[in-house]
Design an enzyme around this catalytic site. Structure first.
Site, PDB file in Angstrom:
ATOM      1  N   SER A  75       0.833  -1.210   0.000  1.00  0.00           N
ATOM      2  CA  SER A  75       0.000   0.000   0.000  1.00  0.00           C
ATOM      3  C   SER A  75       0.864   1.254   0.000  1.00  0.00           C
ATOM      4  O   SER A  75       0.373   2.361  -0.171  1.00  0.00           O
ATOM      5  CB  SER A  75      -0.909  -0.003   1.229  1.00  0.00           C
ATOM      6  OG  SER A  75      -0.114  -0.040   2.394  1.00  0.00           O
ATOM      7  N   GLU A  76       2.177   1.067   0.208  1.00  0.00           N
ATOM      8  CA  GLU A  76       3.074   2.223   0.245  1.00  0.00           C
ATOM      9  C   GLU A  76       3.755   2.459  -1.109  1.00  0.00           C
ATOM     10  O   GLU A  76       4.744   3.175  -1.205  1.00  0.00           O
ATOM     11  CB  GLU A  76       4.102   2.043   1.364  1.00  0.00           C
ATOM     12  CG  GLU A  76       3.428   2.079   2.733  1.00  0.00           C
ATOM     13  CD  GLU A  76       4.366   1.853   3.906  1.00  0.00           C
ATOM     14  OE1 GLU A  76       4.493   2.760   4.721  1.00  0.00           O
ATOM     15  OE2 GLU A  76       4.947   0.760   4.019  1.00  0.00           O
ATOM     16  N   HIS A  97      11.431   0.207   8.743  1.00  0.00           N
ATOM     17  CA  HIS A  97      11.171   0.909   9.999  1.00  0.00           C
ATOM     18  C   HIS A  97      12.339   0.661  10.953  1.00  0.00           C
ATOM     19  O   HIS A  97      12.174  -0.008  11.979  1.00  0.00           O
ATOM     20  CB  HIS A  97       9.863   0.400  10.629  1.00  0.00           C
ATOM     21  CG  HIS A  97       8.667   0.504   9.739  1.00  0.00           C
ATOM     22  ND1 HIS A  97       7.528  -0.260   9.912  1.00  0.00           N
ATOM     23  CD2 HIS A  97       8.419   1.285   8.653  1.00  0.00           C
ATOM     24  CE1 HIS A  97       6.636   0.055   8.981  1.00  0.00           C
ATOM     25  NE2 HIS A  97       7.156   0.980   8.202  1.00  0.00           N
TER      26      HIS A  97
HETATM   27 ZN   LIG Z   1       6.157   1.770   6.417  1.00  0.00          ZN
END
Ligand SMILES: [Zn+2]
Length: 264
Positions: A75-76, A97
């Site tokens: 989705s990114e 992350h």
């Molecule tokens: Zn992310």
């Protein structure tokens, strides 16, 4: 297509590395590679990046339509496509992350402190792109203003993004970015994050031209010695002029002093 399979395998290999190094948890993170002007390989959503197989990797176009693959793309992907759109020279992107760098992103502290030669020369300054709701246009919009003059960004309250001339380059930038954040944090505990002087930073910037990198480059380059020497390729070309570099050196120095005042 042979190279396509090769690139899919490389994405799986880098996925394994980001997972094993603890740069992501569970199904987090995403990786992409440019295949052509309007074709990209990208990782699927809902899958651990440490356990991907080549058939899980999707082929998409510049609008995010799936051209090939059974999984759903991350989705990114919009922030990946934005970087490819803005930087024709970028061939691969890594988003993870990483704990230390993400902590800096949460604290609102950019990685622009000139504390280590490798970080100054190789990674350059890493600014913070303001928070955007995941999967919306807010994220690419926030990244857009930094994409031409940096090799990566911290995403506010989210993580980090790096782009490079190939996947290994993008990955090593991420590894170095996290390493810098970690050392930065540890040195702060020792009350000893003394920055390099402006003169030292300028010397490092000048070294780049002597390393055979013609034209203007970001604050990042391969060094002929040191931890990155064998594996790192030179940085992408960008539009930084000597004036821009001097401006950045001034800004880094100012930011270091400002941050220092805030912390102690
Ligand atoms: Zn992310």
């Amino acid at each position: 297509m042979i190279s396509e399979i090769k690139y899919k395998k490389q994405i799986c290999e880098i996925g394994k590395r980001i997972y094993e190094k603890g740069l992501v948890a569970a199904n987090d993170g995403n990786i992409s590679i440019r295949l052509g002007d309007n074709e990209f390989l990208i990782t699927p959503t809902g899958v651990s990046k440490g356990f991907m197989t080549p058939e899980m990797i999707l082929k998409i176009d510049g609008q995010g339509n799936v051209l090939d693959g059974d999984y759903r793309p991350t989705s990114e992907m919009k922030m990946h496509l934005l970087v490819y759109q803005e930087r024709r020279d970028v061939q691969a992107i890594v988003h993870v992350h990483p704990p230390y760098a993400t902590a800096f992103a949460i604290a609102g502290i950019p990685l622009d402190q000139a504390i280590m030669p490798e970080a100054v020369v190789y990674v350059g300054t890493i600014p913070i792109a303001e928070y955007g709701t995941p999967s919306t246009e807010e994220v690419p919009n926030a990244v857009k203003k930094f994409v031409h003059h940096h090799q990566g960004v911290l995403l506010e309250n989210h993580g980090a993004l790096t782009w490079g001339k190939d996947l290994e380059h993008a990955y090593y930038l991420m590894e170095s970015l996290e390493f810098t954040a970690k050392i930065n944090w540890i040195s702060k505990q020792l009350n000893g994050d003394r920055d390099l002087s402006k003169k030292h930073v300028q010397t490092l910037v000048k070294m780049k031209s002597k390393m055979g990198i013609e034209g203007n480059t970001p604050l990042g380059a391969d060094t002929s010695e040191g931890i990155h020497a064998k594996k790192i390729t030179p940085p992408l070309e960008s539009s930084l002029s000597e004036n821009d570099l001097n401006m950045i050196v001034d800004r880094v120095t100012k930011n270091v002093l400002d941050e220092f005042k805030k912390l102690f």
